[in-house]
Write a protein that holds these residues in place. Structure first.
Motif, PDB file in Angstrom:
ATOM      1  N   TYR A  93       0.742  -1.434  -0.053  1.00 14.58           N
ATOM      2  CA  TYR A  93      -0.078   0.026  -0.184  1.00 14.58           C
ATOM      3  C   TYR A  93       0.680   1.010  -0.075  1.00 14.58           C
ATOM      4  O   TYR A  93       1.798   1.393   0.652  1.00 14.58           O
ATOM      5  N   HIS A  95       0.739   5.143   1.081  1.00 15.46           N
ATOM      6  CA  HIS A  95       0.110   6.082   2.016  1.00 15.46           C
ATOM      7  C   HIS A  95       0.557   7.376   1.660  1.00 15.46           C
ATOM      8  O   HIS A  95       1.783   7.553   1.803  1.00 15.46           O
ATOM      9  N   LEU A 104      -4.928   6.641   0.531  1.00 15.22           N
ATOM     10  CA  LEU A 104      -4.289   5.208   0.682  1.00 15.22           C
ATOM     11  C   LEU A 104      -4.483   4.697  -0.723  1.00 15.22           C
ATOM     12  O   LEU A 104      -5.618   4.547  -1.475  1.00 15.22           O
ATOM     13  N   THR A 105      -3.353   4.011  -1.419  1.00 16.11           N
ATOM     14  CA  THR A 105      -3.665   3.429  -2.697  1.00 16.11           C
ATOM     15  C   THR A 105      -2.871   1.833  -2.599  1.00 16.11           C
ATOM     16  O   THR A 105      -1.811   1.857  -2.244  1.00 16.11           O
ATOM     17  N   ARG A 106      -3.622   1.190  -3.264  1.00 22.58           N
ATOM     18  CA  ARG A 106      -3.289  -0.176  -3.318  1.00 22.58           C
ATOM     19  C   ARG A 106      -2.186  -0.319  -4.539  1.00 22.58           C
ATOM     20  O   ARG A 106      -2.451   0.001  -5.563  1.00 22.58           O
TER      21      ARG A 106
END
Length: 111
Positions: A93, A95, A104-106
């Motif tokens: 992830y 942040h 928040l990005t996967r």
């Protein structure tokens, strides 16, 4: 960050040698490009290319001020407080913590 960006692209931008140096230089206060060039040791053309890329990804903002003689001074400042990559149970992830939001990005998942 109001637009959606590919997480891997953001990581590439942030961890580019010159981009990360620019973000570090602009993290405490707005900085002019001449100061960035001197502090980081890159050419003005390289600095402007990286600055444009950082602005496009909403990681850097440009502010225009006027000096006492009325000349425009372009200053640049980081648009986030911190960046963190976290790996939990095979999933990475990204942040990005800013003044007004926590993004928040996967990034990727290991299978």
């Amino acid at each position: 960050m109001s637009r959606n960006f590919d997480a891997a692209d953001i990581v590439d931008v942030i961890f580019d040698e010159y981009s990360s140096a620019i973000l570090t230089a602009t993290s405490a206060e707005p900085v002019a490009v001449t100061n960035i060039v001197e502090a980081v040791g890159m050419s003005p053309a390289t600095a402007y290319r990286r600055i444009d890329q950082l602005i496009d990804h909403e990681l850097l903002a440009e502010r225009t001020w006027f000096d006492e003689a009325g000349n425009q001074i372009h200053m640049y400042e980081s648009q986030f407080e911190s960046v963190k990559i976290e790996i939990i149970n095979g999933i990475a992830y990204l942040h990005i913590v800013g003044d007004d939001a926590h993004e928040l990005t996967r990034l990727w998942e290991f299978q």
